[in-house]
Design a protein around this motif. Structure first.
Motif, PDB file in Angstrom:
ATOM      1  N   ALA A   1       1.817   6.472  -7.041  1.00  0.00           N
ATOM      2  CA  ALA A   1       0.785   7.460  -7.361  1.00  0.00           C
ATOM      3  C   ALA A   1       1.322   8.885  -7.198  1.00  0.00           C
ATOM      4  O   ALA A   1       1.048   9.758  -8.038  1.00  0.00           O
ATOM      5  CB  ALA A   1      -0.443   7.255  -6.479  1.00  0.00           C
TER       6      ALA A   1
ATOM      7  N   ALA B   1       2.451   1.537  -3.488  1.00  0.00           N
ATOM      8  CA  ALA B   1       1.467   2.033  -4.457  1.00  0.00           C
ATOM      9  C   ALA B   1       1.235   3.528  -4.291  1.00  0.00           C
ATOM     10  O   ALA B   1       1.102   4.263  -5.277  1.00  0.00           O
ATOM     11  CB  ALA B   1       0.154   1.262  -4.315  1.00  0.00           C
ATOM     12  N   CYS B   2       1.191   3.983  -3.073  1.00  0.00           N
ATOM     13  CA  CYS B   2       1.006   5.404  -2.800  1.00  0.00           C
ATOM     14  C   CYS B   2       2.175   6.210  -3.369  1.00  0.00           C
ATOM     15  O   CYS B   2       1.976   7.257  -3.987  1.00  0.00           O
ATOM     16  CB  CYS B   2       0.877   5.631  -1.300  1.00  0.00           C
ATOM     17  SG  CYS B   2       0.567   7.346  -0.861  1.00  0.00           S
TER      18      CYS B   2
ATOM     19  N   GLU C   1       0.836  -1.201   0.000  1.00  0.00           N
ATOM     20  CA  GLU C   1       0.000   0.000   0.000  1.00  0.00           C
ATOM     21  C   GLU C   1       0.871   1.252   0.000  1.00  0.00           C
ATOM     22  O   GLU C   1       0.597   2.214  -0.718  1.00  0.00           O
ATOM     23  CB  GLU C   1      -0.937   0.003   1.208  1.00  0.00           C
ATOM     24  CG  GLU C   1      -1.993  -1.076   1.122  1.00  0.00           C
ATOM     25  CD  GLU C   1      -2.808  -1.212   2.388  1.00  0.00           C
ATOM     26  OE1 GLU C   1      -2.307  -0.874   3.493  1.00  0.00           O
ATOM     27  OE2 GLU C   1      -3.955  -1.656   2.290  1.00  0.00           O
TER      28      GLU C   1
ATOM     29  N   ILE D   1       3.517   9.611 -10.212  1.00  0.00           N
ATOM     30  CA  ILE D   1       2.709   9.841 -11.420  1.00  0.00           C
ATOM     31  C   ILE D   1       2.115  11.245 -11.391  1.00  0.00           C
ATOM     32  O   ILE D   1       2.174  11.973 -12.382  1.00  0.00           O
ATOM     33  CB  ILE D   1       1.612   8.766 -11.560  1.00  0.00           C
ATOM     34  CG1 ILE D   1       2.248   7.414 -11.881  1.00  0.00           C
ATOM     35  CG2 ILE D   1       0.593   9.166 -12.624  1.00  0.00           C
ATOM     36  CD1 ILE D   1       1.302   6.239 -11.757  1.00  0.00           C
ATOM     37  N   GLU D   2       1.541  11.621 -10.275  1.00  0.00           N
ATOM     38  CA  GLU D   2       0.948  12.958 -10.162  1.00  0.00           C
ATOM     39  C   GLU D   2       2.005  14.044 -10.325  1.00  0.00           C
ATOM     40  O   GLU D   2       1.786  15.034 -11.026  1.00  0.00           O
ATOM     41  CB  GLU D   2       0.238  13.101  -8.812  1.00  0.00           C
ATOM     42  CG  GLU D   2      -0.409  14.450  -8.590  1.00  0.00           C
ATOM     43  CD  GLU D   2      -1.598  14.753  -9.479  1.00  0.00           C
ATOM     44  OE1 GLU D   2      -2.032  15.918  -9.507  1.00  0.00           O
ATOM     45  OE2 GLU D   2      -2.106  13.839 -10.172  1.00  0.00           O
TER      46      GLU D   2
END
Length: 67
Positions: free
Chosen positions: A53, A49-50, A46, A56-57
């Motif tokens: 993310a 994955a964060c 988790e 990506i942002e």
């Protein structure tokens, strides 16, 4: 992280290396057999994955280096 940092504070980083390092650290901890992060109690995947993310942002905000 919500208890530790201000809302959306992750967007203001001058250095994305901290997210890359955290991604690697959490992934390797999981790969080595540790399921949960001892500090947060959340699963290492988790956290990984964060961090993906976040990267990506930040890429979309043009804060990630282009190679």
């Amino acid at each position: 992280g919500a208890k530790k940092y201000k809302v959306n504070n992750w967007r203001n980083t001058p250095d994305i290396e901290s997210y890359i390092s955290a991604l690697e650290r959490h992934f390797l901890a999981w790969k080595d057999g540790e399921e949960l992060d001892p500090e947060s109690g959340l699963h290492h995947l988790e956290h990984a994955a964060c961090n993906v993310a976040f990267l990506i942002e930040l890429k979309h905000l043009d804060k990630v280096r282009k190679e």
